[in-house]
Design a protein around this motif. Structure first.
Motif, PDB file in Angstrom:
ATOM      1  N   ILE A  51       0.987  -0.657  -0.113  1.00 36.00           N
ATOM      2  CA  ILE A  51      -0.176  -0.033   0.173  1.00 36.00           C
ATOM      3  C   ILE A  51       0.846   0.834   0.231  1.00 36.00           C
ATOM      4  O   ILE A  51       0.412   2.186  -0.901  1.00 36.00           O
ATOM      5  N   ALA A  52       1.702   1.191   0.841  1.00 33.38           N
ATOM      6  CA  ALA A  52       2.663   2.223   0.672  1.00 33.38           C
ATOM      7  C   ALA A  52       3.380   2.689  -0.636  1.00 33.38           C
ATOM      8  O   ALA A  52       4.649   3.864  -0.621  1.00 33.38           O
ATOM      9  N   LYS A  53       3.514   1.763  -1.294  1.00 29.68           N
ATOM     10  CA  LYS A  53       4.365   2.151  -2.797  1.00 29.68           C
ATOM     11  C   LYS A  53       3.315   1.791  -3.425  1.00 29.68           C
ATOM     12  O   LYS A  53       3.385   1.604  -5.020  1.00 29.68           O
ATOM     13  N   LEU A  54       2.022   1.841  -3.744  1.00 31.22           N
ATOM     14  CA  LEU A  54       0.808   1.360  -4.498  1.00 31.22           C
ATOM     15  C   LEU A  54       1.316   3.124  -5.811  1.00 31.22           C
ATOM     16  O   LEU A  54       0.689   2.307  -6.780  1.00 31.22           O
ATOM     17  N   GLY A  55       1.638   4.430  -5.111  1.00 31.83           N
ATOM     18  CA  GLY A  55       2.443   5.308  -6.242  1.00 31.83           C
ATOM     19  C   GLY A  55       2.993   4.614  -7.219  1.00 31.83           C
ATOM     20  O   GLY A  55       2.714   4.752  -8.948  1.00 31.83           O
ATOM     21  N   TRP A  56       4.378   4.452  -6.437  1.00 30.32           N
ATOM     22  CA  TRP A  56       4.946   3.986  -7.226  1.00 30.32           C
ATOM     23  C   TRP A  56       4.759   2.743  -8.117  1.00 30.32           C
ATOM     24  O   TRP A  56       5.206   2.851  -9.490  1.00 30.32           O
ATOM     25  N   ARG A  58       1.586   1.870  -9.554  1.00 29.96           N
ATOM     26  CA  ARG A  58       0.934   2.667 -10.135  1.00 29.96           C
ATOM     27  C   ARG A  58       1.222   3.635 -11.918  1.00 29.96           C
ATOM     28  O   ARG A  58       1.277   3.264 -12.700  1.00 29.96           O
ATOM     29  N   ASP A  59       2.462   4.145 -11.324  1.00 29.47           N
ATOM     30  CA  ASP A  59       3.641   4.722 -12.322  1.00 29.47           C
ATOM     31  C   ASP A  59       4.460   3.418 -13.178  1.00 29.47           C
ATOM     32  O   ASP A  59       4.323   4.164 -14.499  1.00 29.47           O
ATOM     33  N   GLN A  60       5.315   2.712 -12.283  1.00 28.83           N
ATOM     34  CA  GLN A  60       5.613   1.540 -12.886  1.00 28.83           C
ATOM     35  C   GLN A  60       4.348   0.832 -14.908  1.00 28.83           C
ATOM     36  O   GLN A  60       5.089   1.064 -15.823  1.00 28.83           O
ATOM     37  N   LEU A  64       5.205   1.184 -18.511  1.00 25.80           N
ATOM     38  CA  LEU A  64       4.440  -0.163 -19.045  1.00 25.80           C
ATOM     39  C   LEU A  64       3.874  -0.367 -20.560  1.00 25.80           C
ATOM     40  O   LEU A  64       3.555  -0.527 -21.375  1.00 25.80           O
ATOM     41  N   HIS A  65       2.050   0.274 -19.525  1.00 26.65           N
ATOM     42  CA  HIS A  65       1.351   0.664 -21.113  1.00 26.65           C
ATOM     43  C   HIS A  65       1.101   1.668 -21.449  1.00 26.65           C
ATOM     44  O   HIS A  65       1.204   1.351 -22.755  1.00 26.65           O
TER      45      HIS A  65
END
Length: 236
Positions: A51-56, A58-60, A64-65
């Motif tokens: 959860i603490a890394k959720l922003g990272w 989504r960015d990654q 890719l997309h």
């Protein structure tokens, strides 16, 4: 044992192993997420870390997309095709002879029988690509076996949608994505070394990263370049 947690619309594969730190990864080409944690880590602790890394995450996944993807190949005259990172125009010859492929400095010439459809043309090209890989991979394995202190019992080529390669340490086998024939040869070498190192260390833990740093110090740049190149059209 692998368990799956879900954060919103993102499934995350959680594996607990004999590691000291948590390793969170977003894998090309589809953005699959994995989390490797120390064996004693409770699942709710792993969830809190994710959860603490959720922003990272989504960015990654967004990167890719957004990555360029080839349109489906039709195998027609003057269509672009790639070999070892270089673009060639396709020349199609229809004649009553055995299908095959040849190449010069500007063009790839595909010879097929009259009336051959897209699927048949694709099969001829794919078999040619595999032959080129079968010529390129064994010398790389032979070069790296004494350096890494391992022996590859067999290698296999196959189409893969989510990985550039894989390894079965118990059998000593490695598998390589046939799409690598379209990428620069140094990137093929990086993937071969990566998978061969899994014969030494099966997981992506700190020891594995240390081994990569020692034997292939430019691996981060190679990985970044590979992941920025166009992905194949997933039409199979």
């Amino acid at each position: 044992m692998t368990e799956t947690i879900t954060l919103g619309d993102i499934p995350i594969e959680v594996t607990r192993k004999n590691v000291r730190n948590v390793h969170l990864s977003v894998h090309p080409p589809d953005g699959r997420v994995t989390l490797v944690a120390p064996r004693a880590t409770r699942l709710e602790v792993a969830r809190a870390y994710a959860i603490a890394k959720l922003g990272w995450i989504r960015d990654q996944q967004a990167k890719l997309h957004a990555q360029a993807r080839e349109t489906p190949r039709r195998f027609v005259e003057r269509e672009s095709h790639y070999l070892w990172g270089r673009r060639y125009l396709l020349n199609v010859e229809e004649r009553e002879s055995r299908p095959g492929v040849r190449i010069d400095h500007k063009r790839i010439t595909l010879s097929v029988r009259p009336g051959s459809d897209r699927q048949k043309r694709a099969e001829v090209m794919h078999e040619w690509y595999k032959r080129l890989l079968h010529g390129a991979v064994p010398p790389l394995i032979a070069r790296w076996e004494p350096r890494l202190g391992v022996r590859v019992s067999a290698y296999h080529l196959q189409r893969m949608k989510t990985k550039w390669g894989s390894c079965n340490p118990s059998k000593g086998n490695i598998r390589l994505n046939t799409e690598l024939v379209k990428k620069p040869k140094d990137l093929l070498e990086y993937i071969v070394v990566h998978e061969m190192l899994h014969l030494v260390e099966p997981t992506h833990n700190e020891r594995f990263i240390t081994l990569l740093d020692k034997h292939y110090p430019g691996w981060r740049e190679a990985r970044e370049e590979l992941n920025e190149l166009p992905l194949s059209a997933e039409a199979w």
